[in-house]
Design a protein around this motif. Structure first.
Motif, mmCIF file in Angstrom:
data_model
loop_
_atom_site.group_PDB
_atom_site.id
_atom_site.type_symbol
_atom_site.label_atom_id
_atom_site.label_comp_id
_atom_site.label_asym_id
_atom_site.label_seq_id
_atom_site.Cartn_x
_atom_site.Cartn_y
_atom_site.Cartn_z
ATOM 1 N N LYS A 172 0.777 -1.217 0.181
ATOM 2 C CA LYS A 172 0.054 0.101 -0.041
ATOM 3 C C LYS A 172 0.848 1.290 -0.032
ATOM 4 O O LYS A 172 0.616 2.351 -0.370
ATOM 5 C CB LYS A 172 -0.826 -0.052 1.210
ATOM 6 N N ILE A 227 -5.962 1.390 -7.135
ATOM 7 C CA ILE A 227 -6.122 0.264 -6.165
ATOM 8 C C ILE A 227 -7.505 -0.481 -6.195
ATOM 9 O O ILE A 227 -8.445 -0.031 -6.448
ATOM 10 C CB ILE A 227 -5.639 0.684 -4.903
ATOM 11 N N ALA A 277 -1.854 -4.794 -1.531
ATOM 12 C CA ALA A 277 -2.914 -3.942 -2.526
ATOM 13 C C ALA A 277 -2.896 -4.451 -3.883
ATOM 14 O O ALA A 277 -1.668 -4.775 -4.164
ATOM 15 C CB ALA A 277 -2.455 -2.430 -2.567
#
Length: 167
Positions: A57, A88, A117
Motif C-alpha cells: 500500500k 487500487i 494492495a
C-alpha cells in the motif's frame, strides 16, 4: 507483429504471450515524478487490456493515476511501452484468481496481509517493437554495419482494445 494492418487484439494477445514467459515490467508514474521500478505483472487472460500487480500500500505507484510501463522480452527481441490508468482495486475474487506462491513470498500475511494492495492498470495505448532480424542483420548489429529496414523488424502503435473504448 507482421505489419501495420495487424489487428490490435492480435498484437495484444502476442504481447501477453511474451509477458507470460517473463512477466517483469518497469512501472512508474507517467509524469516522471519518480523513477520506475520492476514489478511482476499478474496476467488475466480474460482481460487483455488490463495488467495487475500485487504491491504494498506504501508503494510509490499506489496513488498514481497515470502510469507508464516498459517491457522487454526474455530474448531481448520484443519491446513494449504501455501507458495506462492505475487504481487500487482490492477485489477479493480477482485477488483469489491471481494469487500464487511467488506473491505469497512477498506478503507473509497472505491474502490478509495488511500491506497488500492489488494495483489494476487499464492500458490506454501501447507502442510495440519486435526485432526479427535475418542472420545477416544480426551479424551487422554485432560487428557494426548498416542494417537495412527489411532486417530491422517491425513497429506498431496500438490503442486500447477494451470493448467499452474505441480501439
Amino acid at each position: 507483429m507482421a505489419d501495420a494492418n495487424t489487428d490490435p487484439r492480435d498484437l495484444k494477445t502476442d504481447l501477453w504471450k511474451k509477458m507470460s514467459t517473463s512477466p517483469f515490467v518497469m512501472v512508474g508514474p507517467a509524469d516522471g515524478s519518480t523513477h520506475s521500478e520492476p514489478l511482476t505483472a499478474q496476467l488475466d487472460e480474460d482481460q487483455v487490456d488490463t495488467l495487475f500487480f500485487f504491491i504494498g500500500k506504501d508503494n510509490r505507484v499506489a496513488g498514481k493515476d497515470k502510469l507508464m510501463l516498459q517491457f522487454v522480452s526474455k530474448g531481448h527481441d520484443y519491446f513494449a511501452c504501455l501507458s495506462g490508468r492505475g487504481q487500487i482495486a482490492n477485489d477479493r475474487a480477482q485477488i483469489d484468481k491471481l494469487w500464487n506462491n511467488q506473491v505469497e513470498a512477498w506478503f507473509p500475511g497472505g491474502k490478509e496481509d495488511p500491506n497488500l494492495a492489488l494495483l489494476r492498470v487499464d492500458i490506454d495505448s501501447a507502442e510495440l517493437w519486435e526485432t526479427d532480424m535475418s542472420l545477416g542483420g544480426k551479424l551487422k548489429m554485432l560487428f557494426g554495419g548498416t542494417i537495412r529496414s527489411d532486417e530491422a523488424g517491425s513497429h506498431a502503435k496500438v490503442g486500447t482494445t477494451a470493448e467499452n473504448s474505441p480501439a
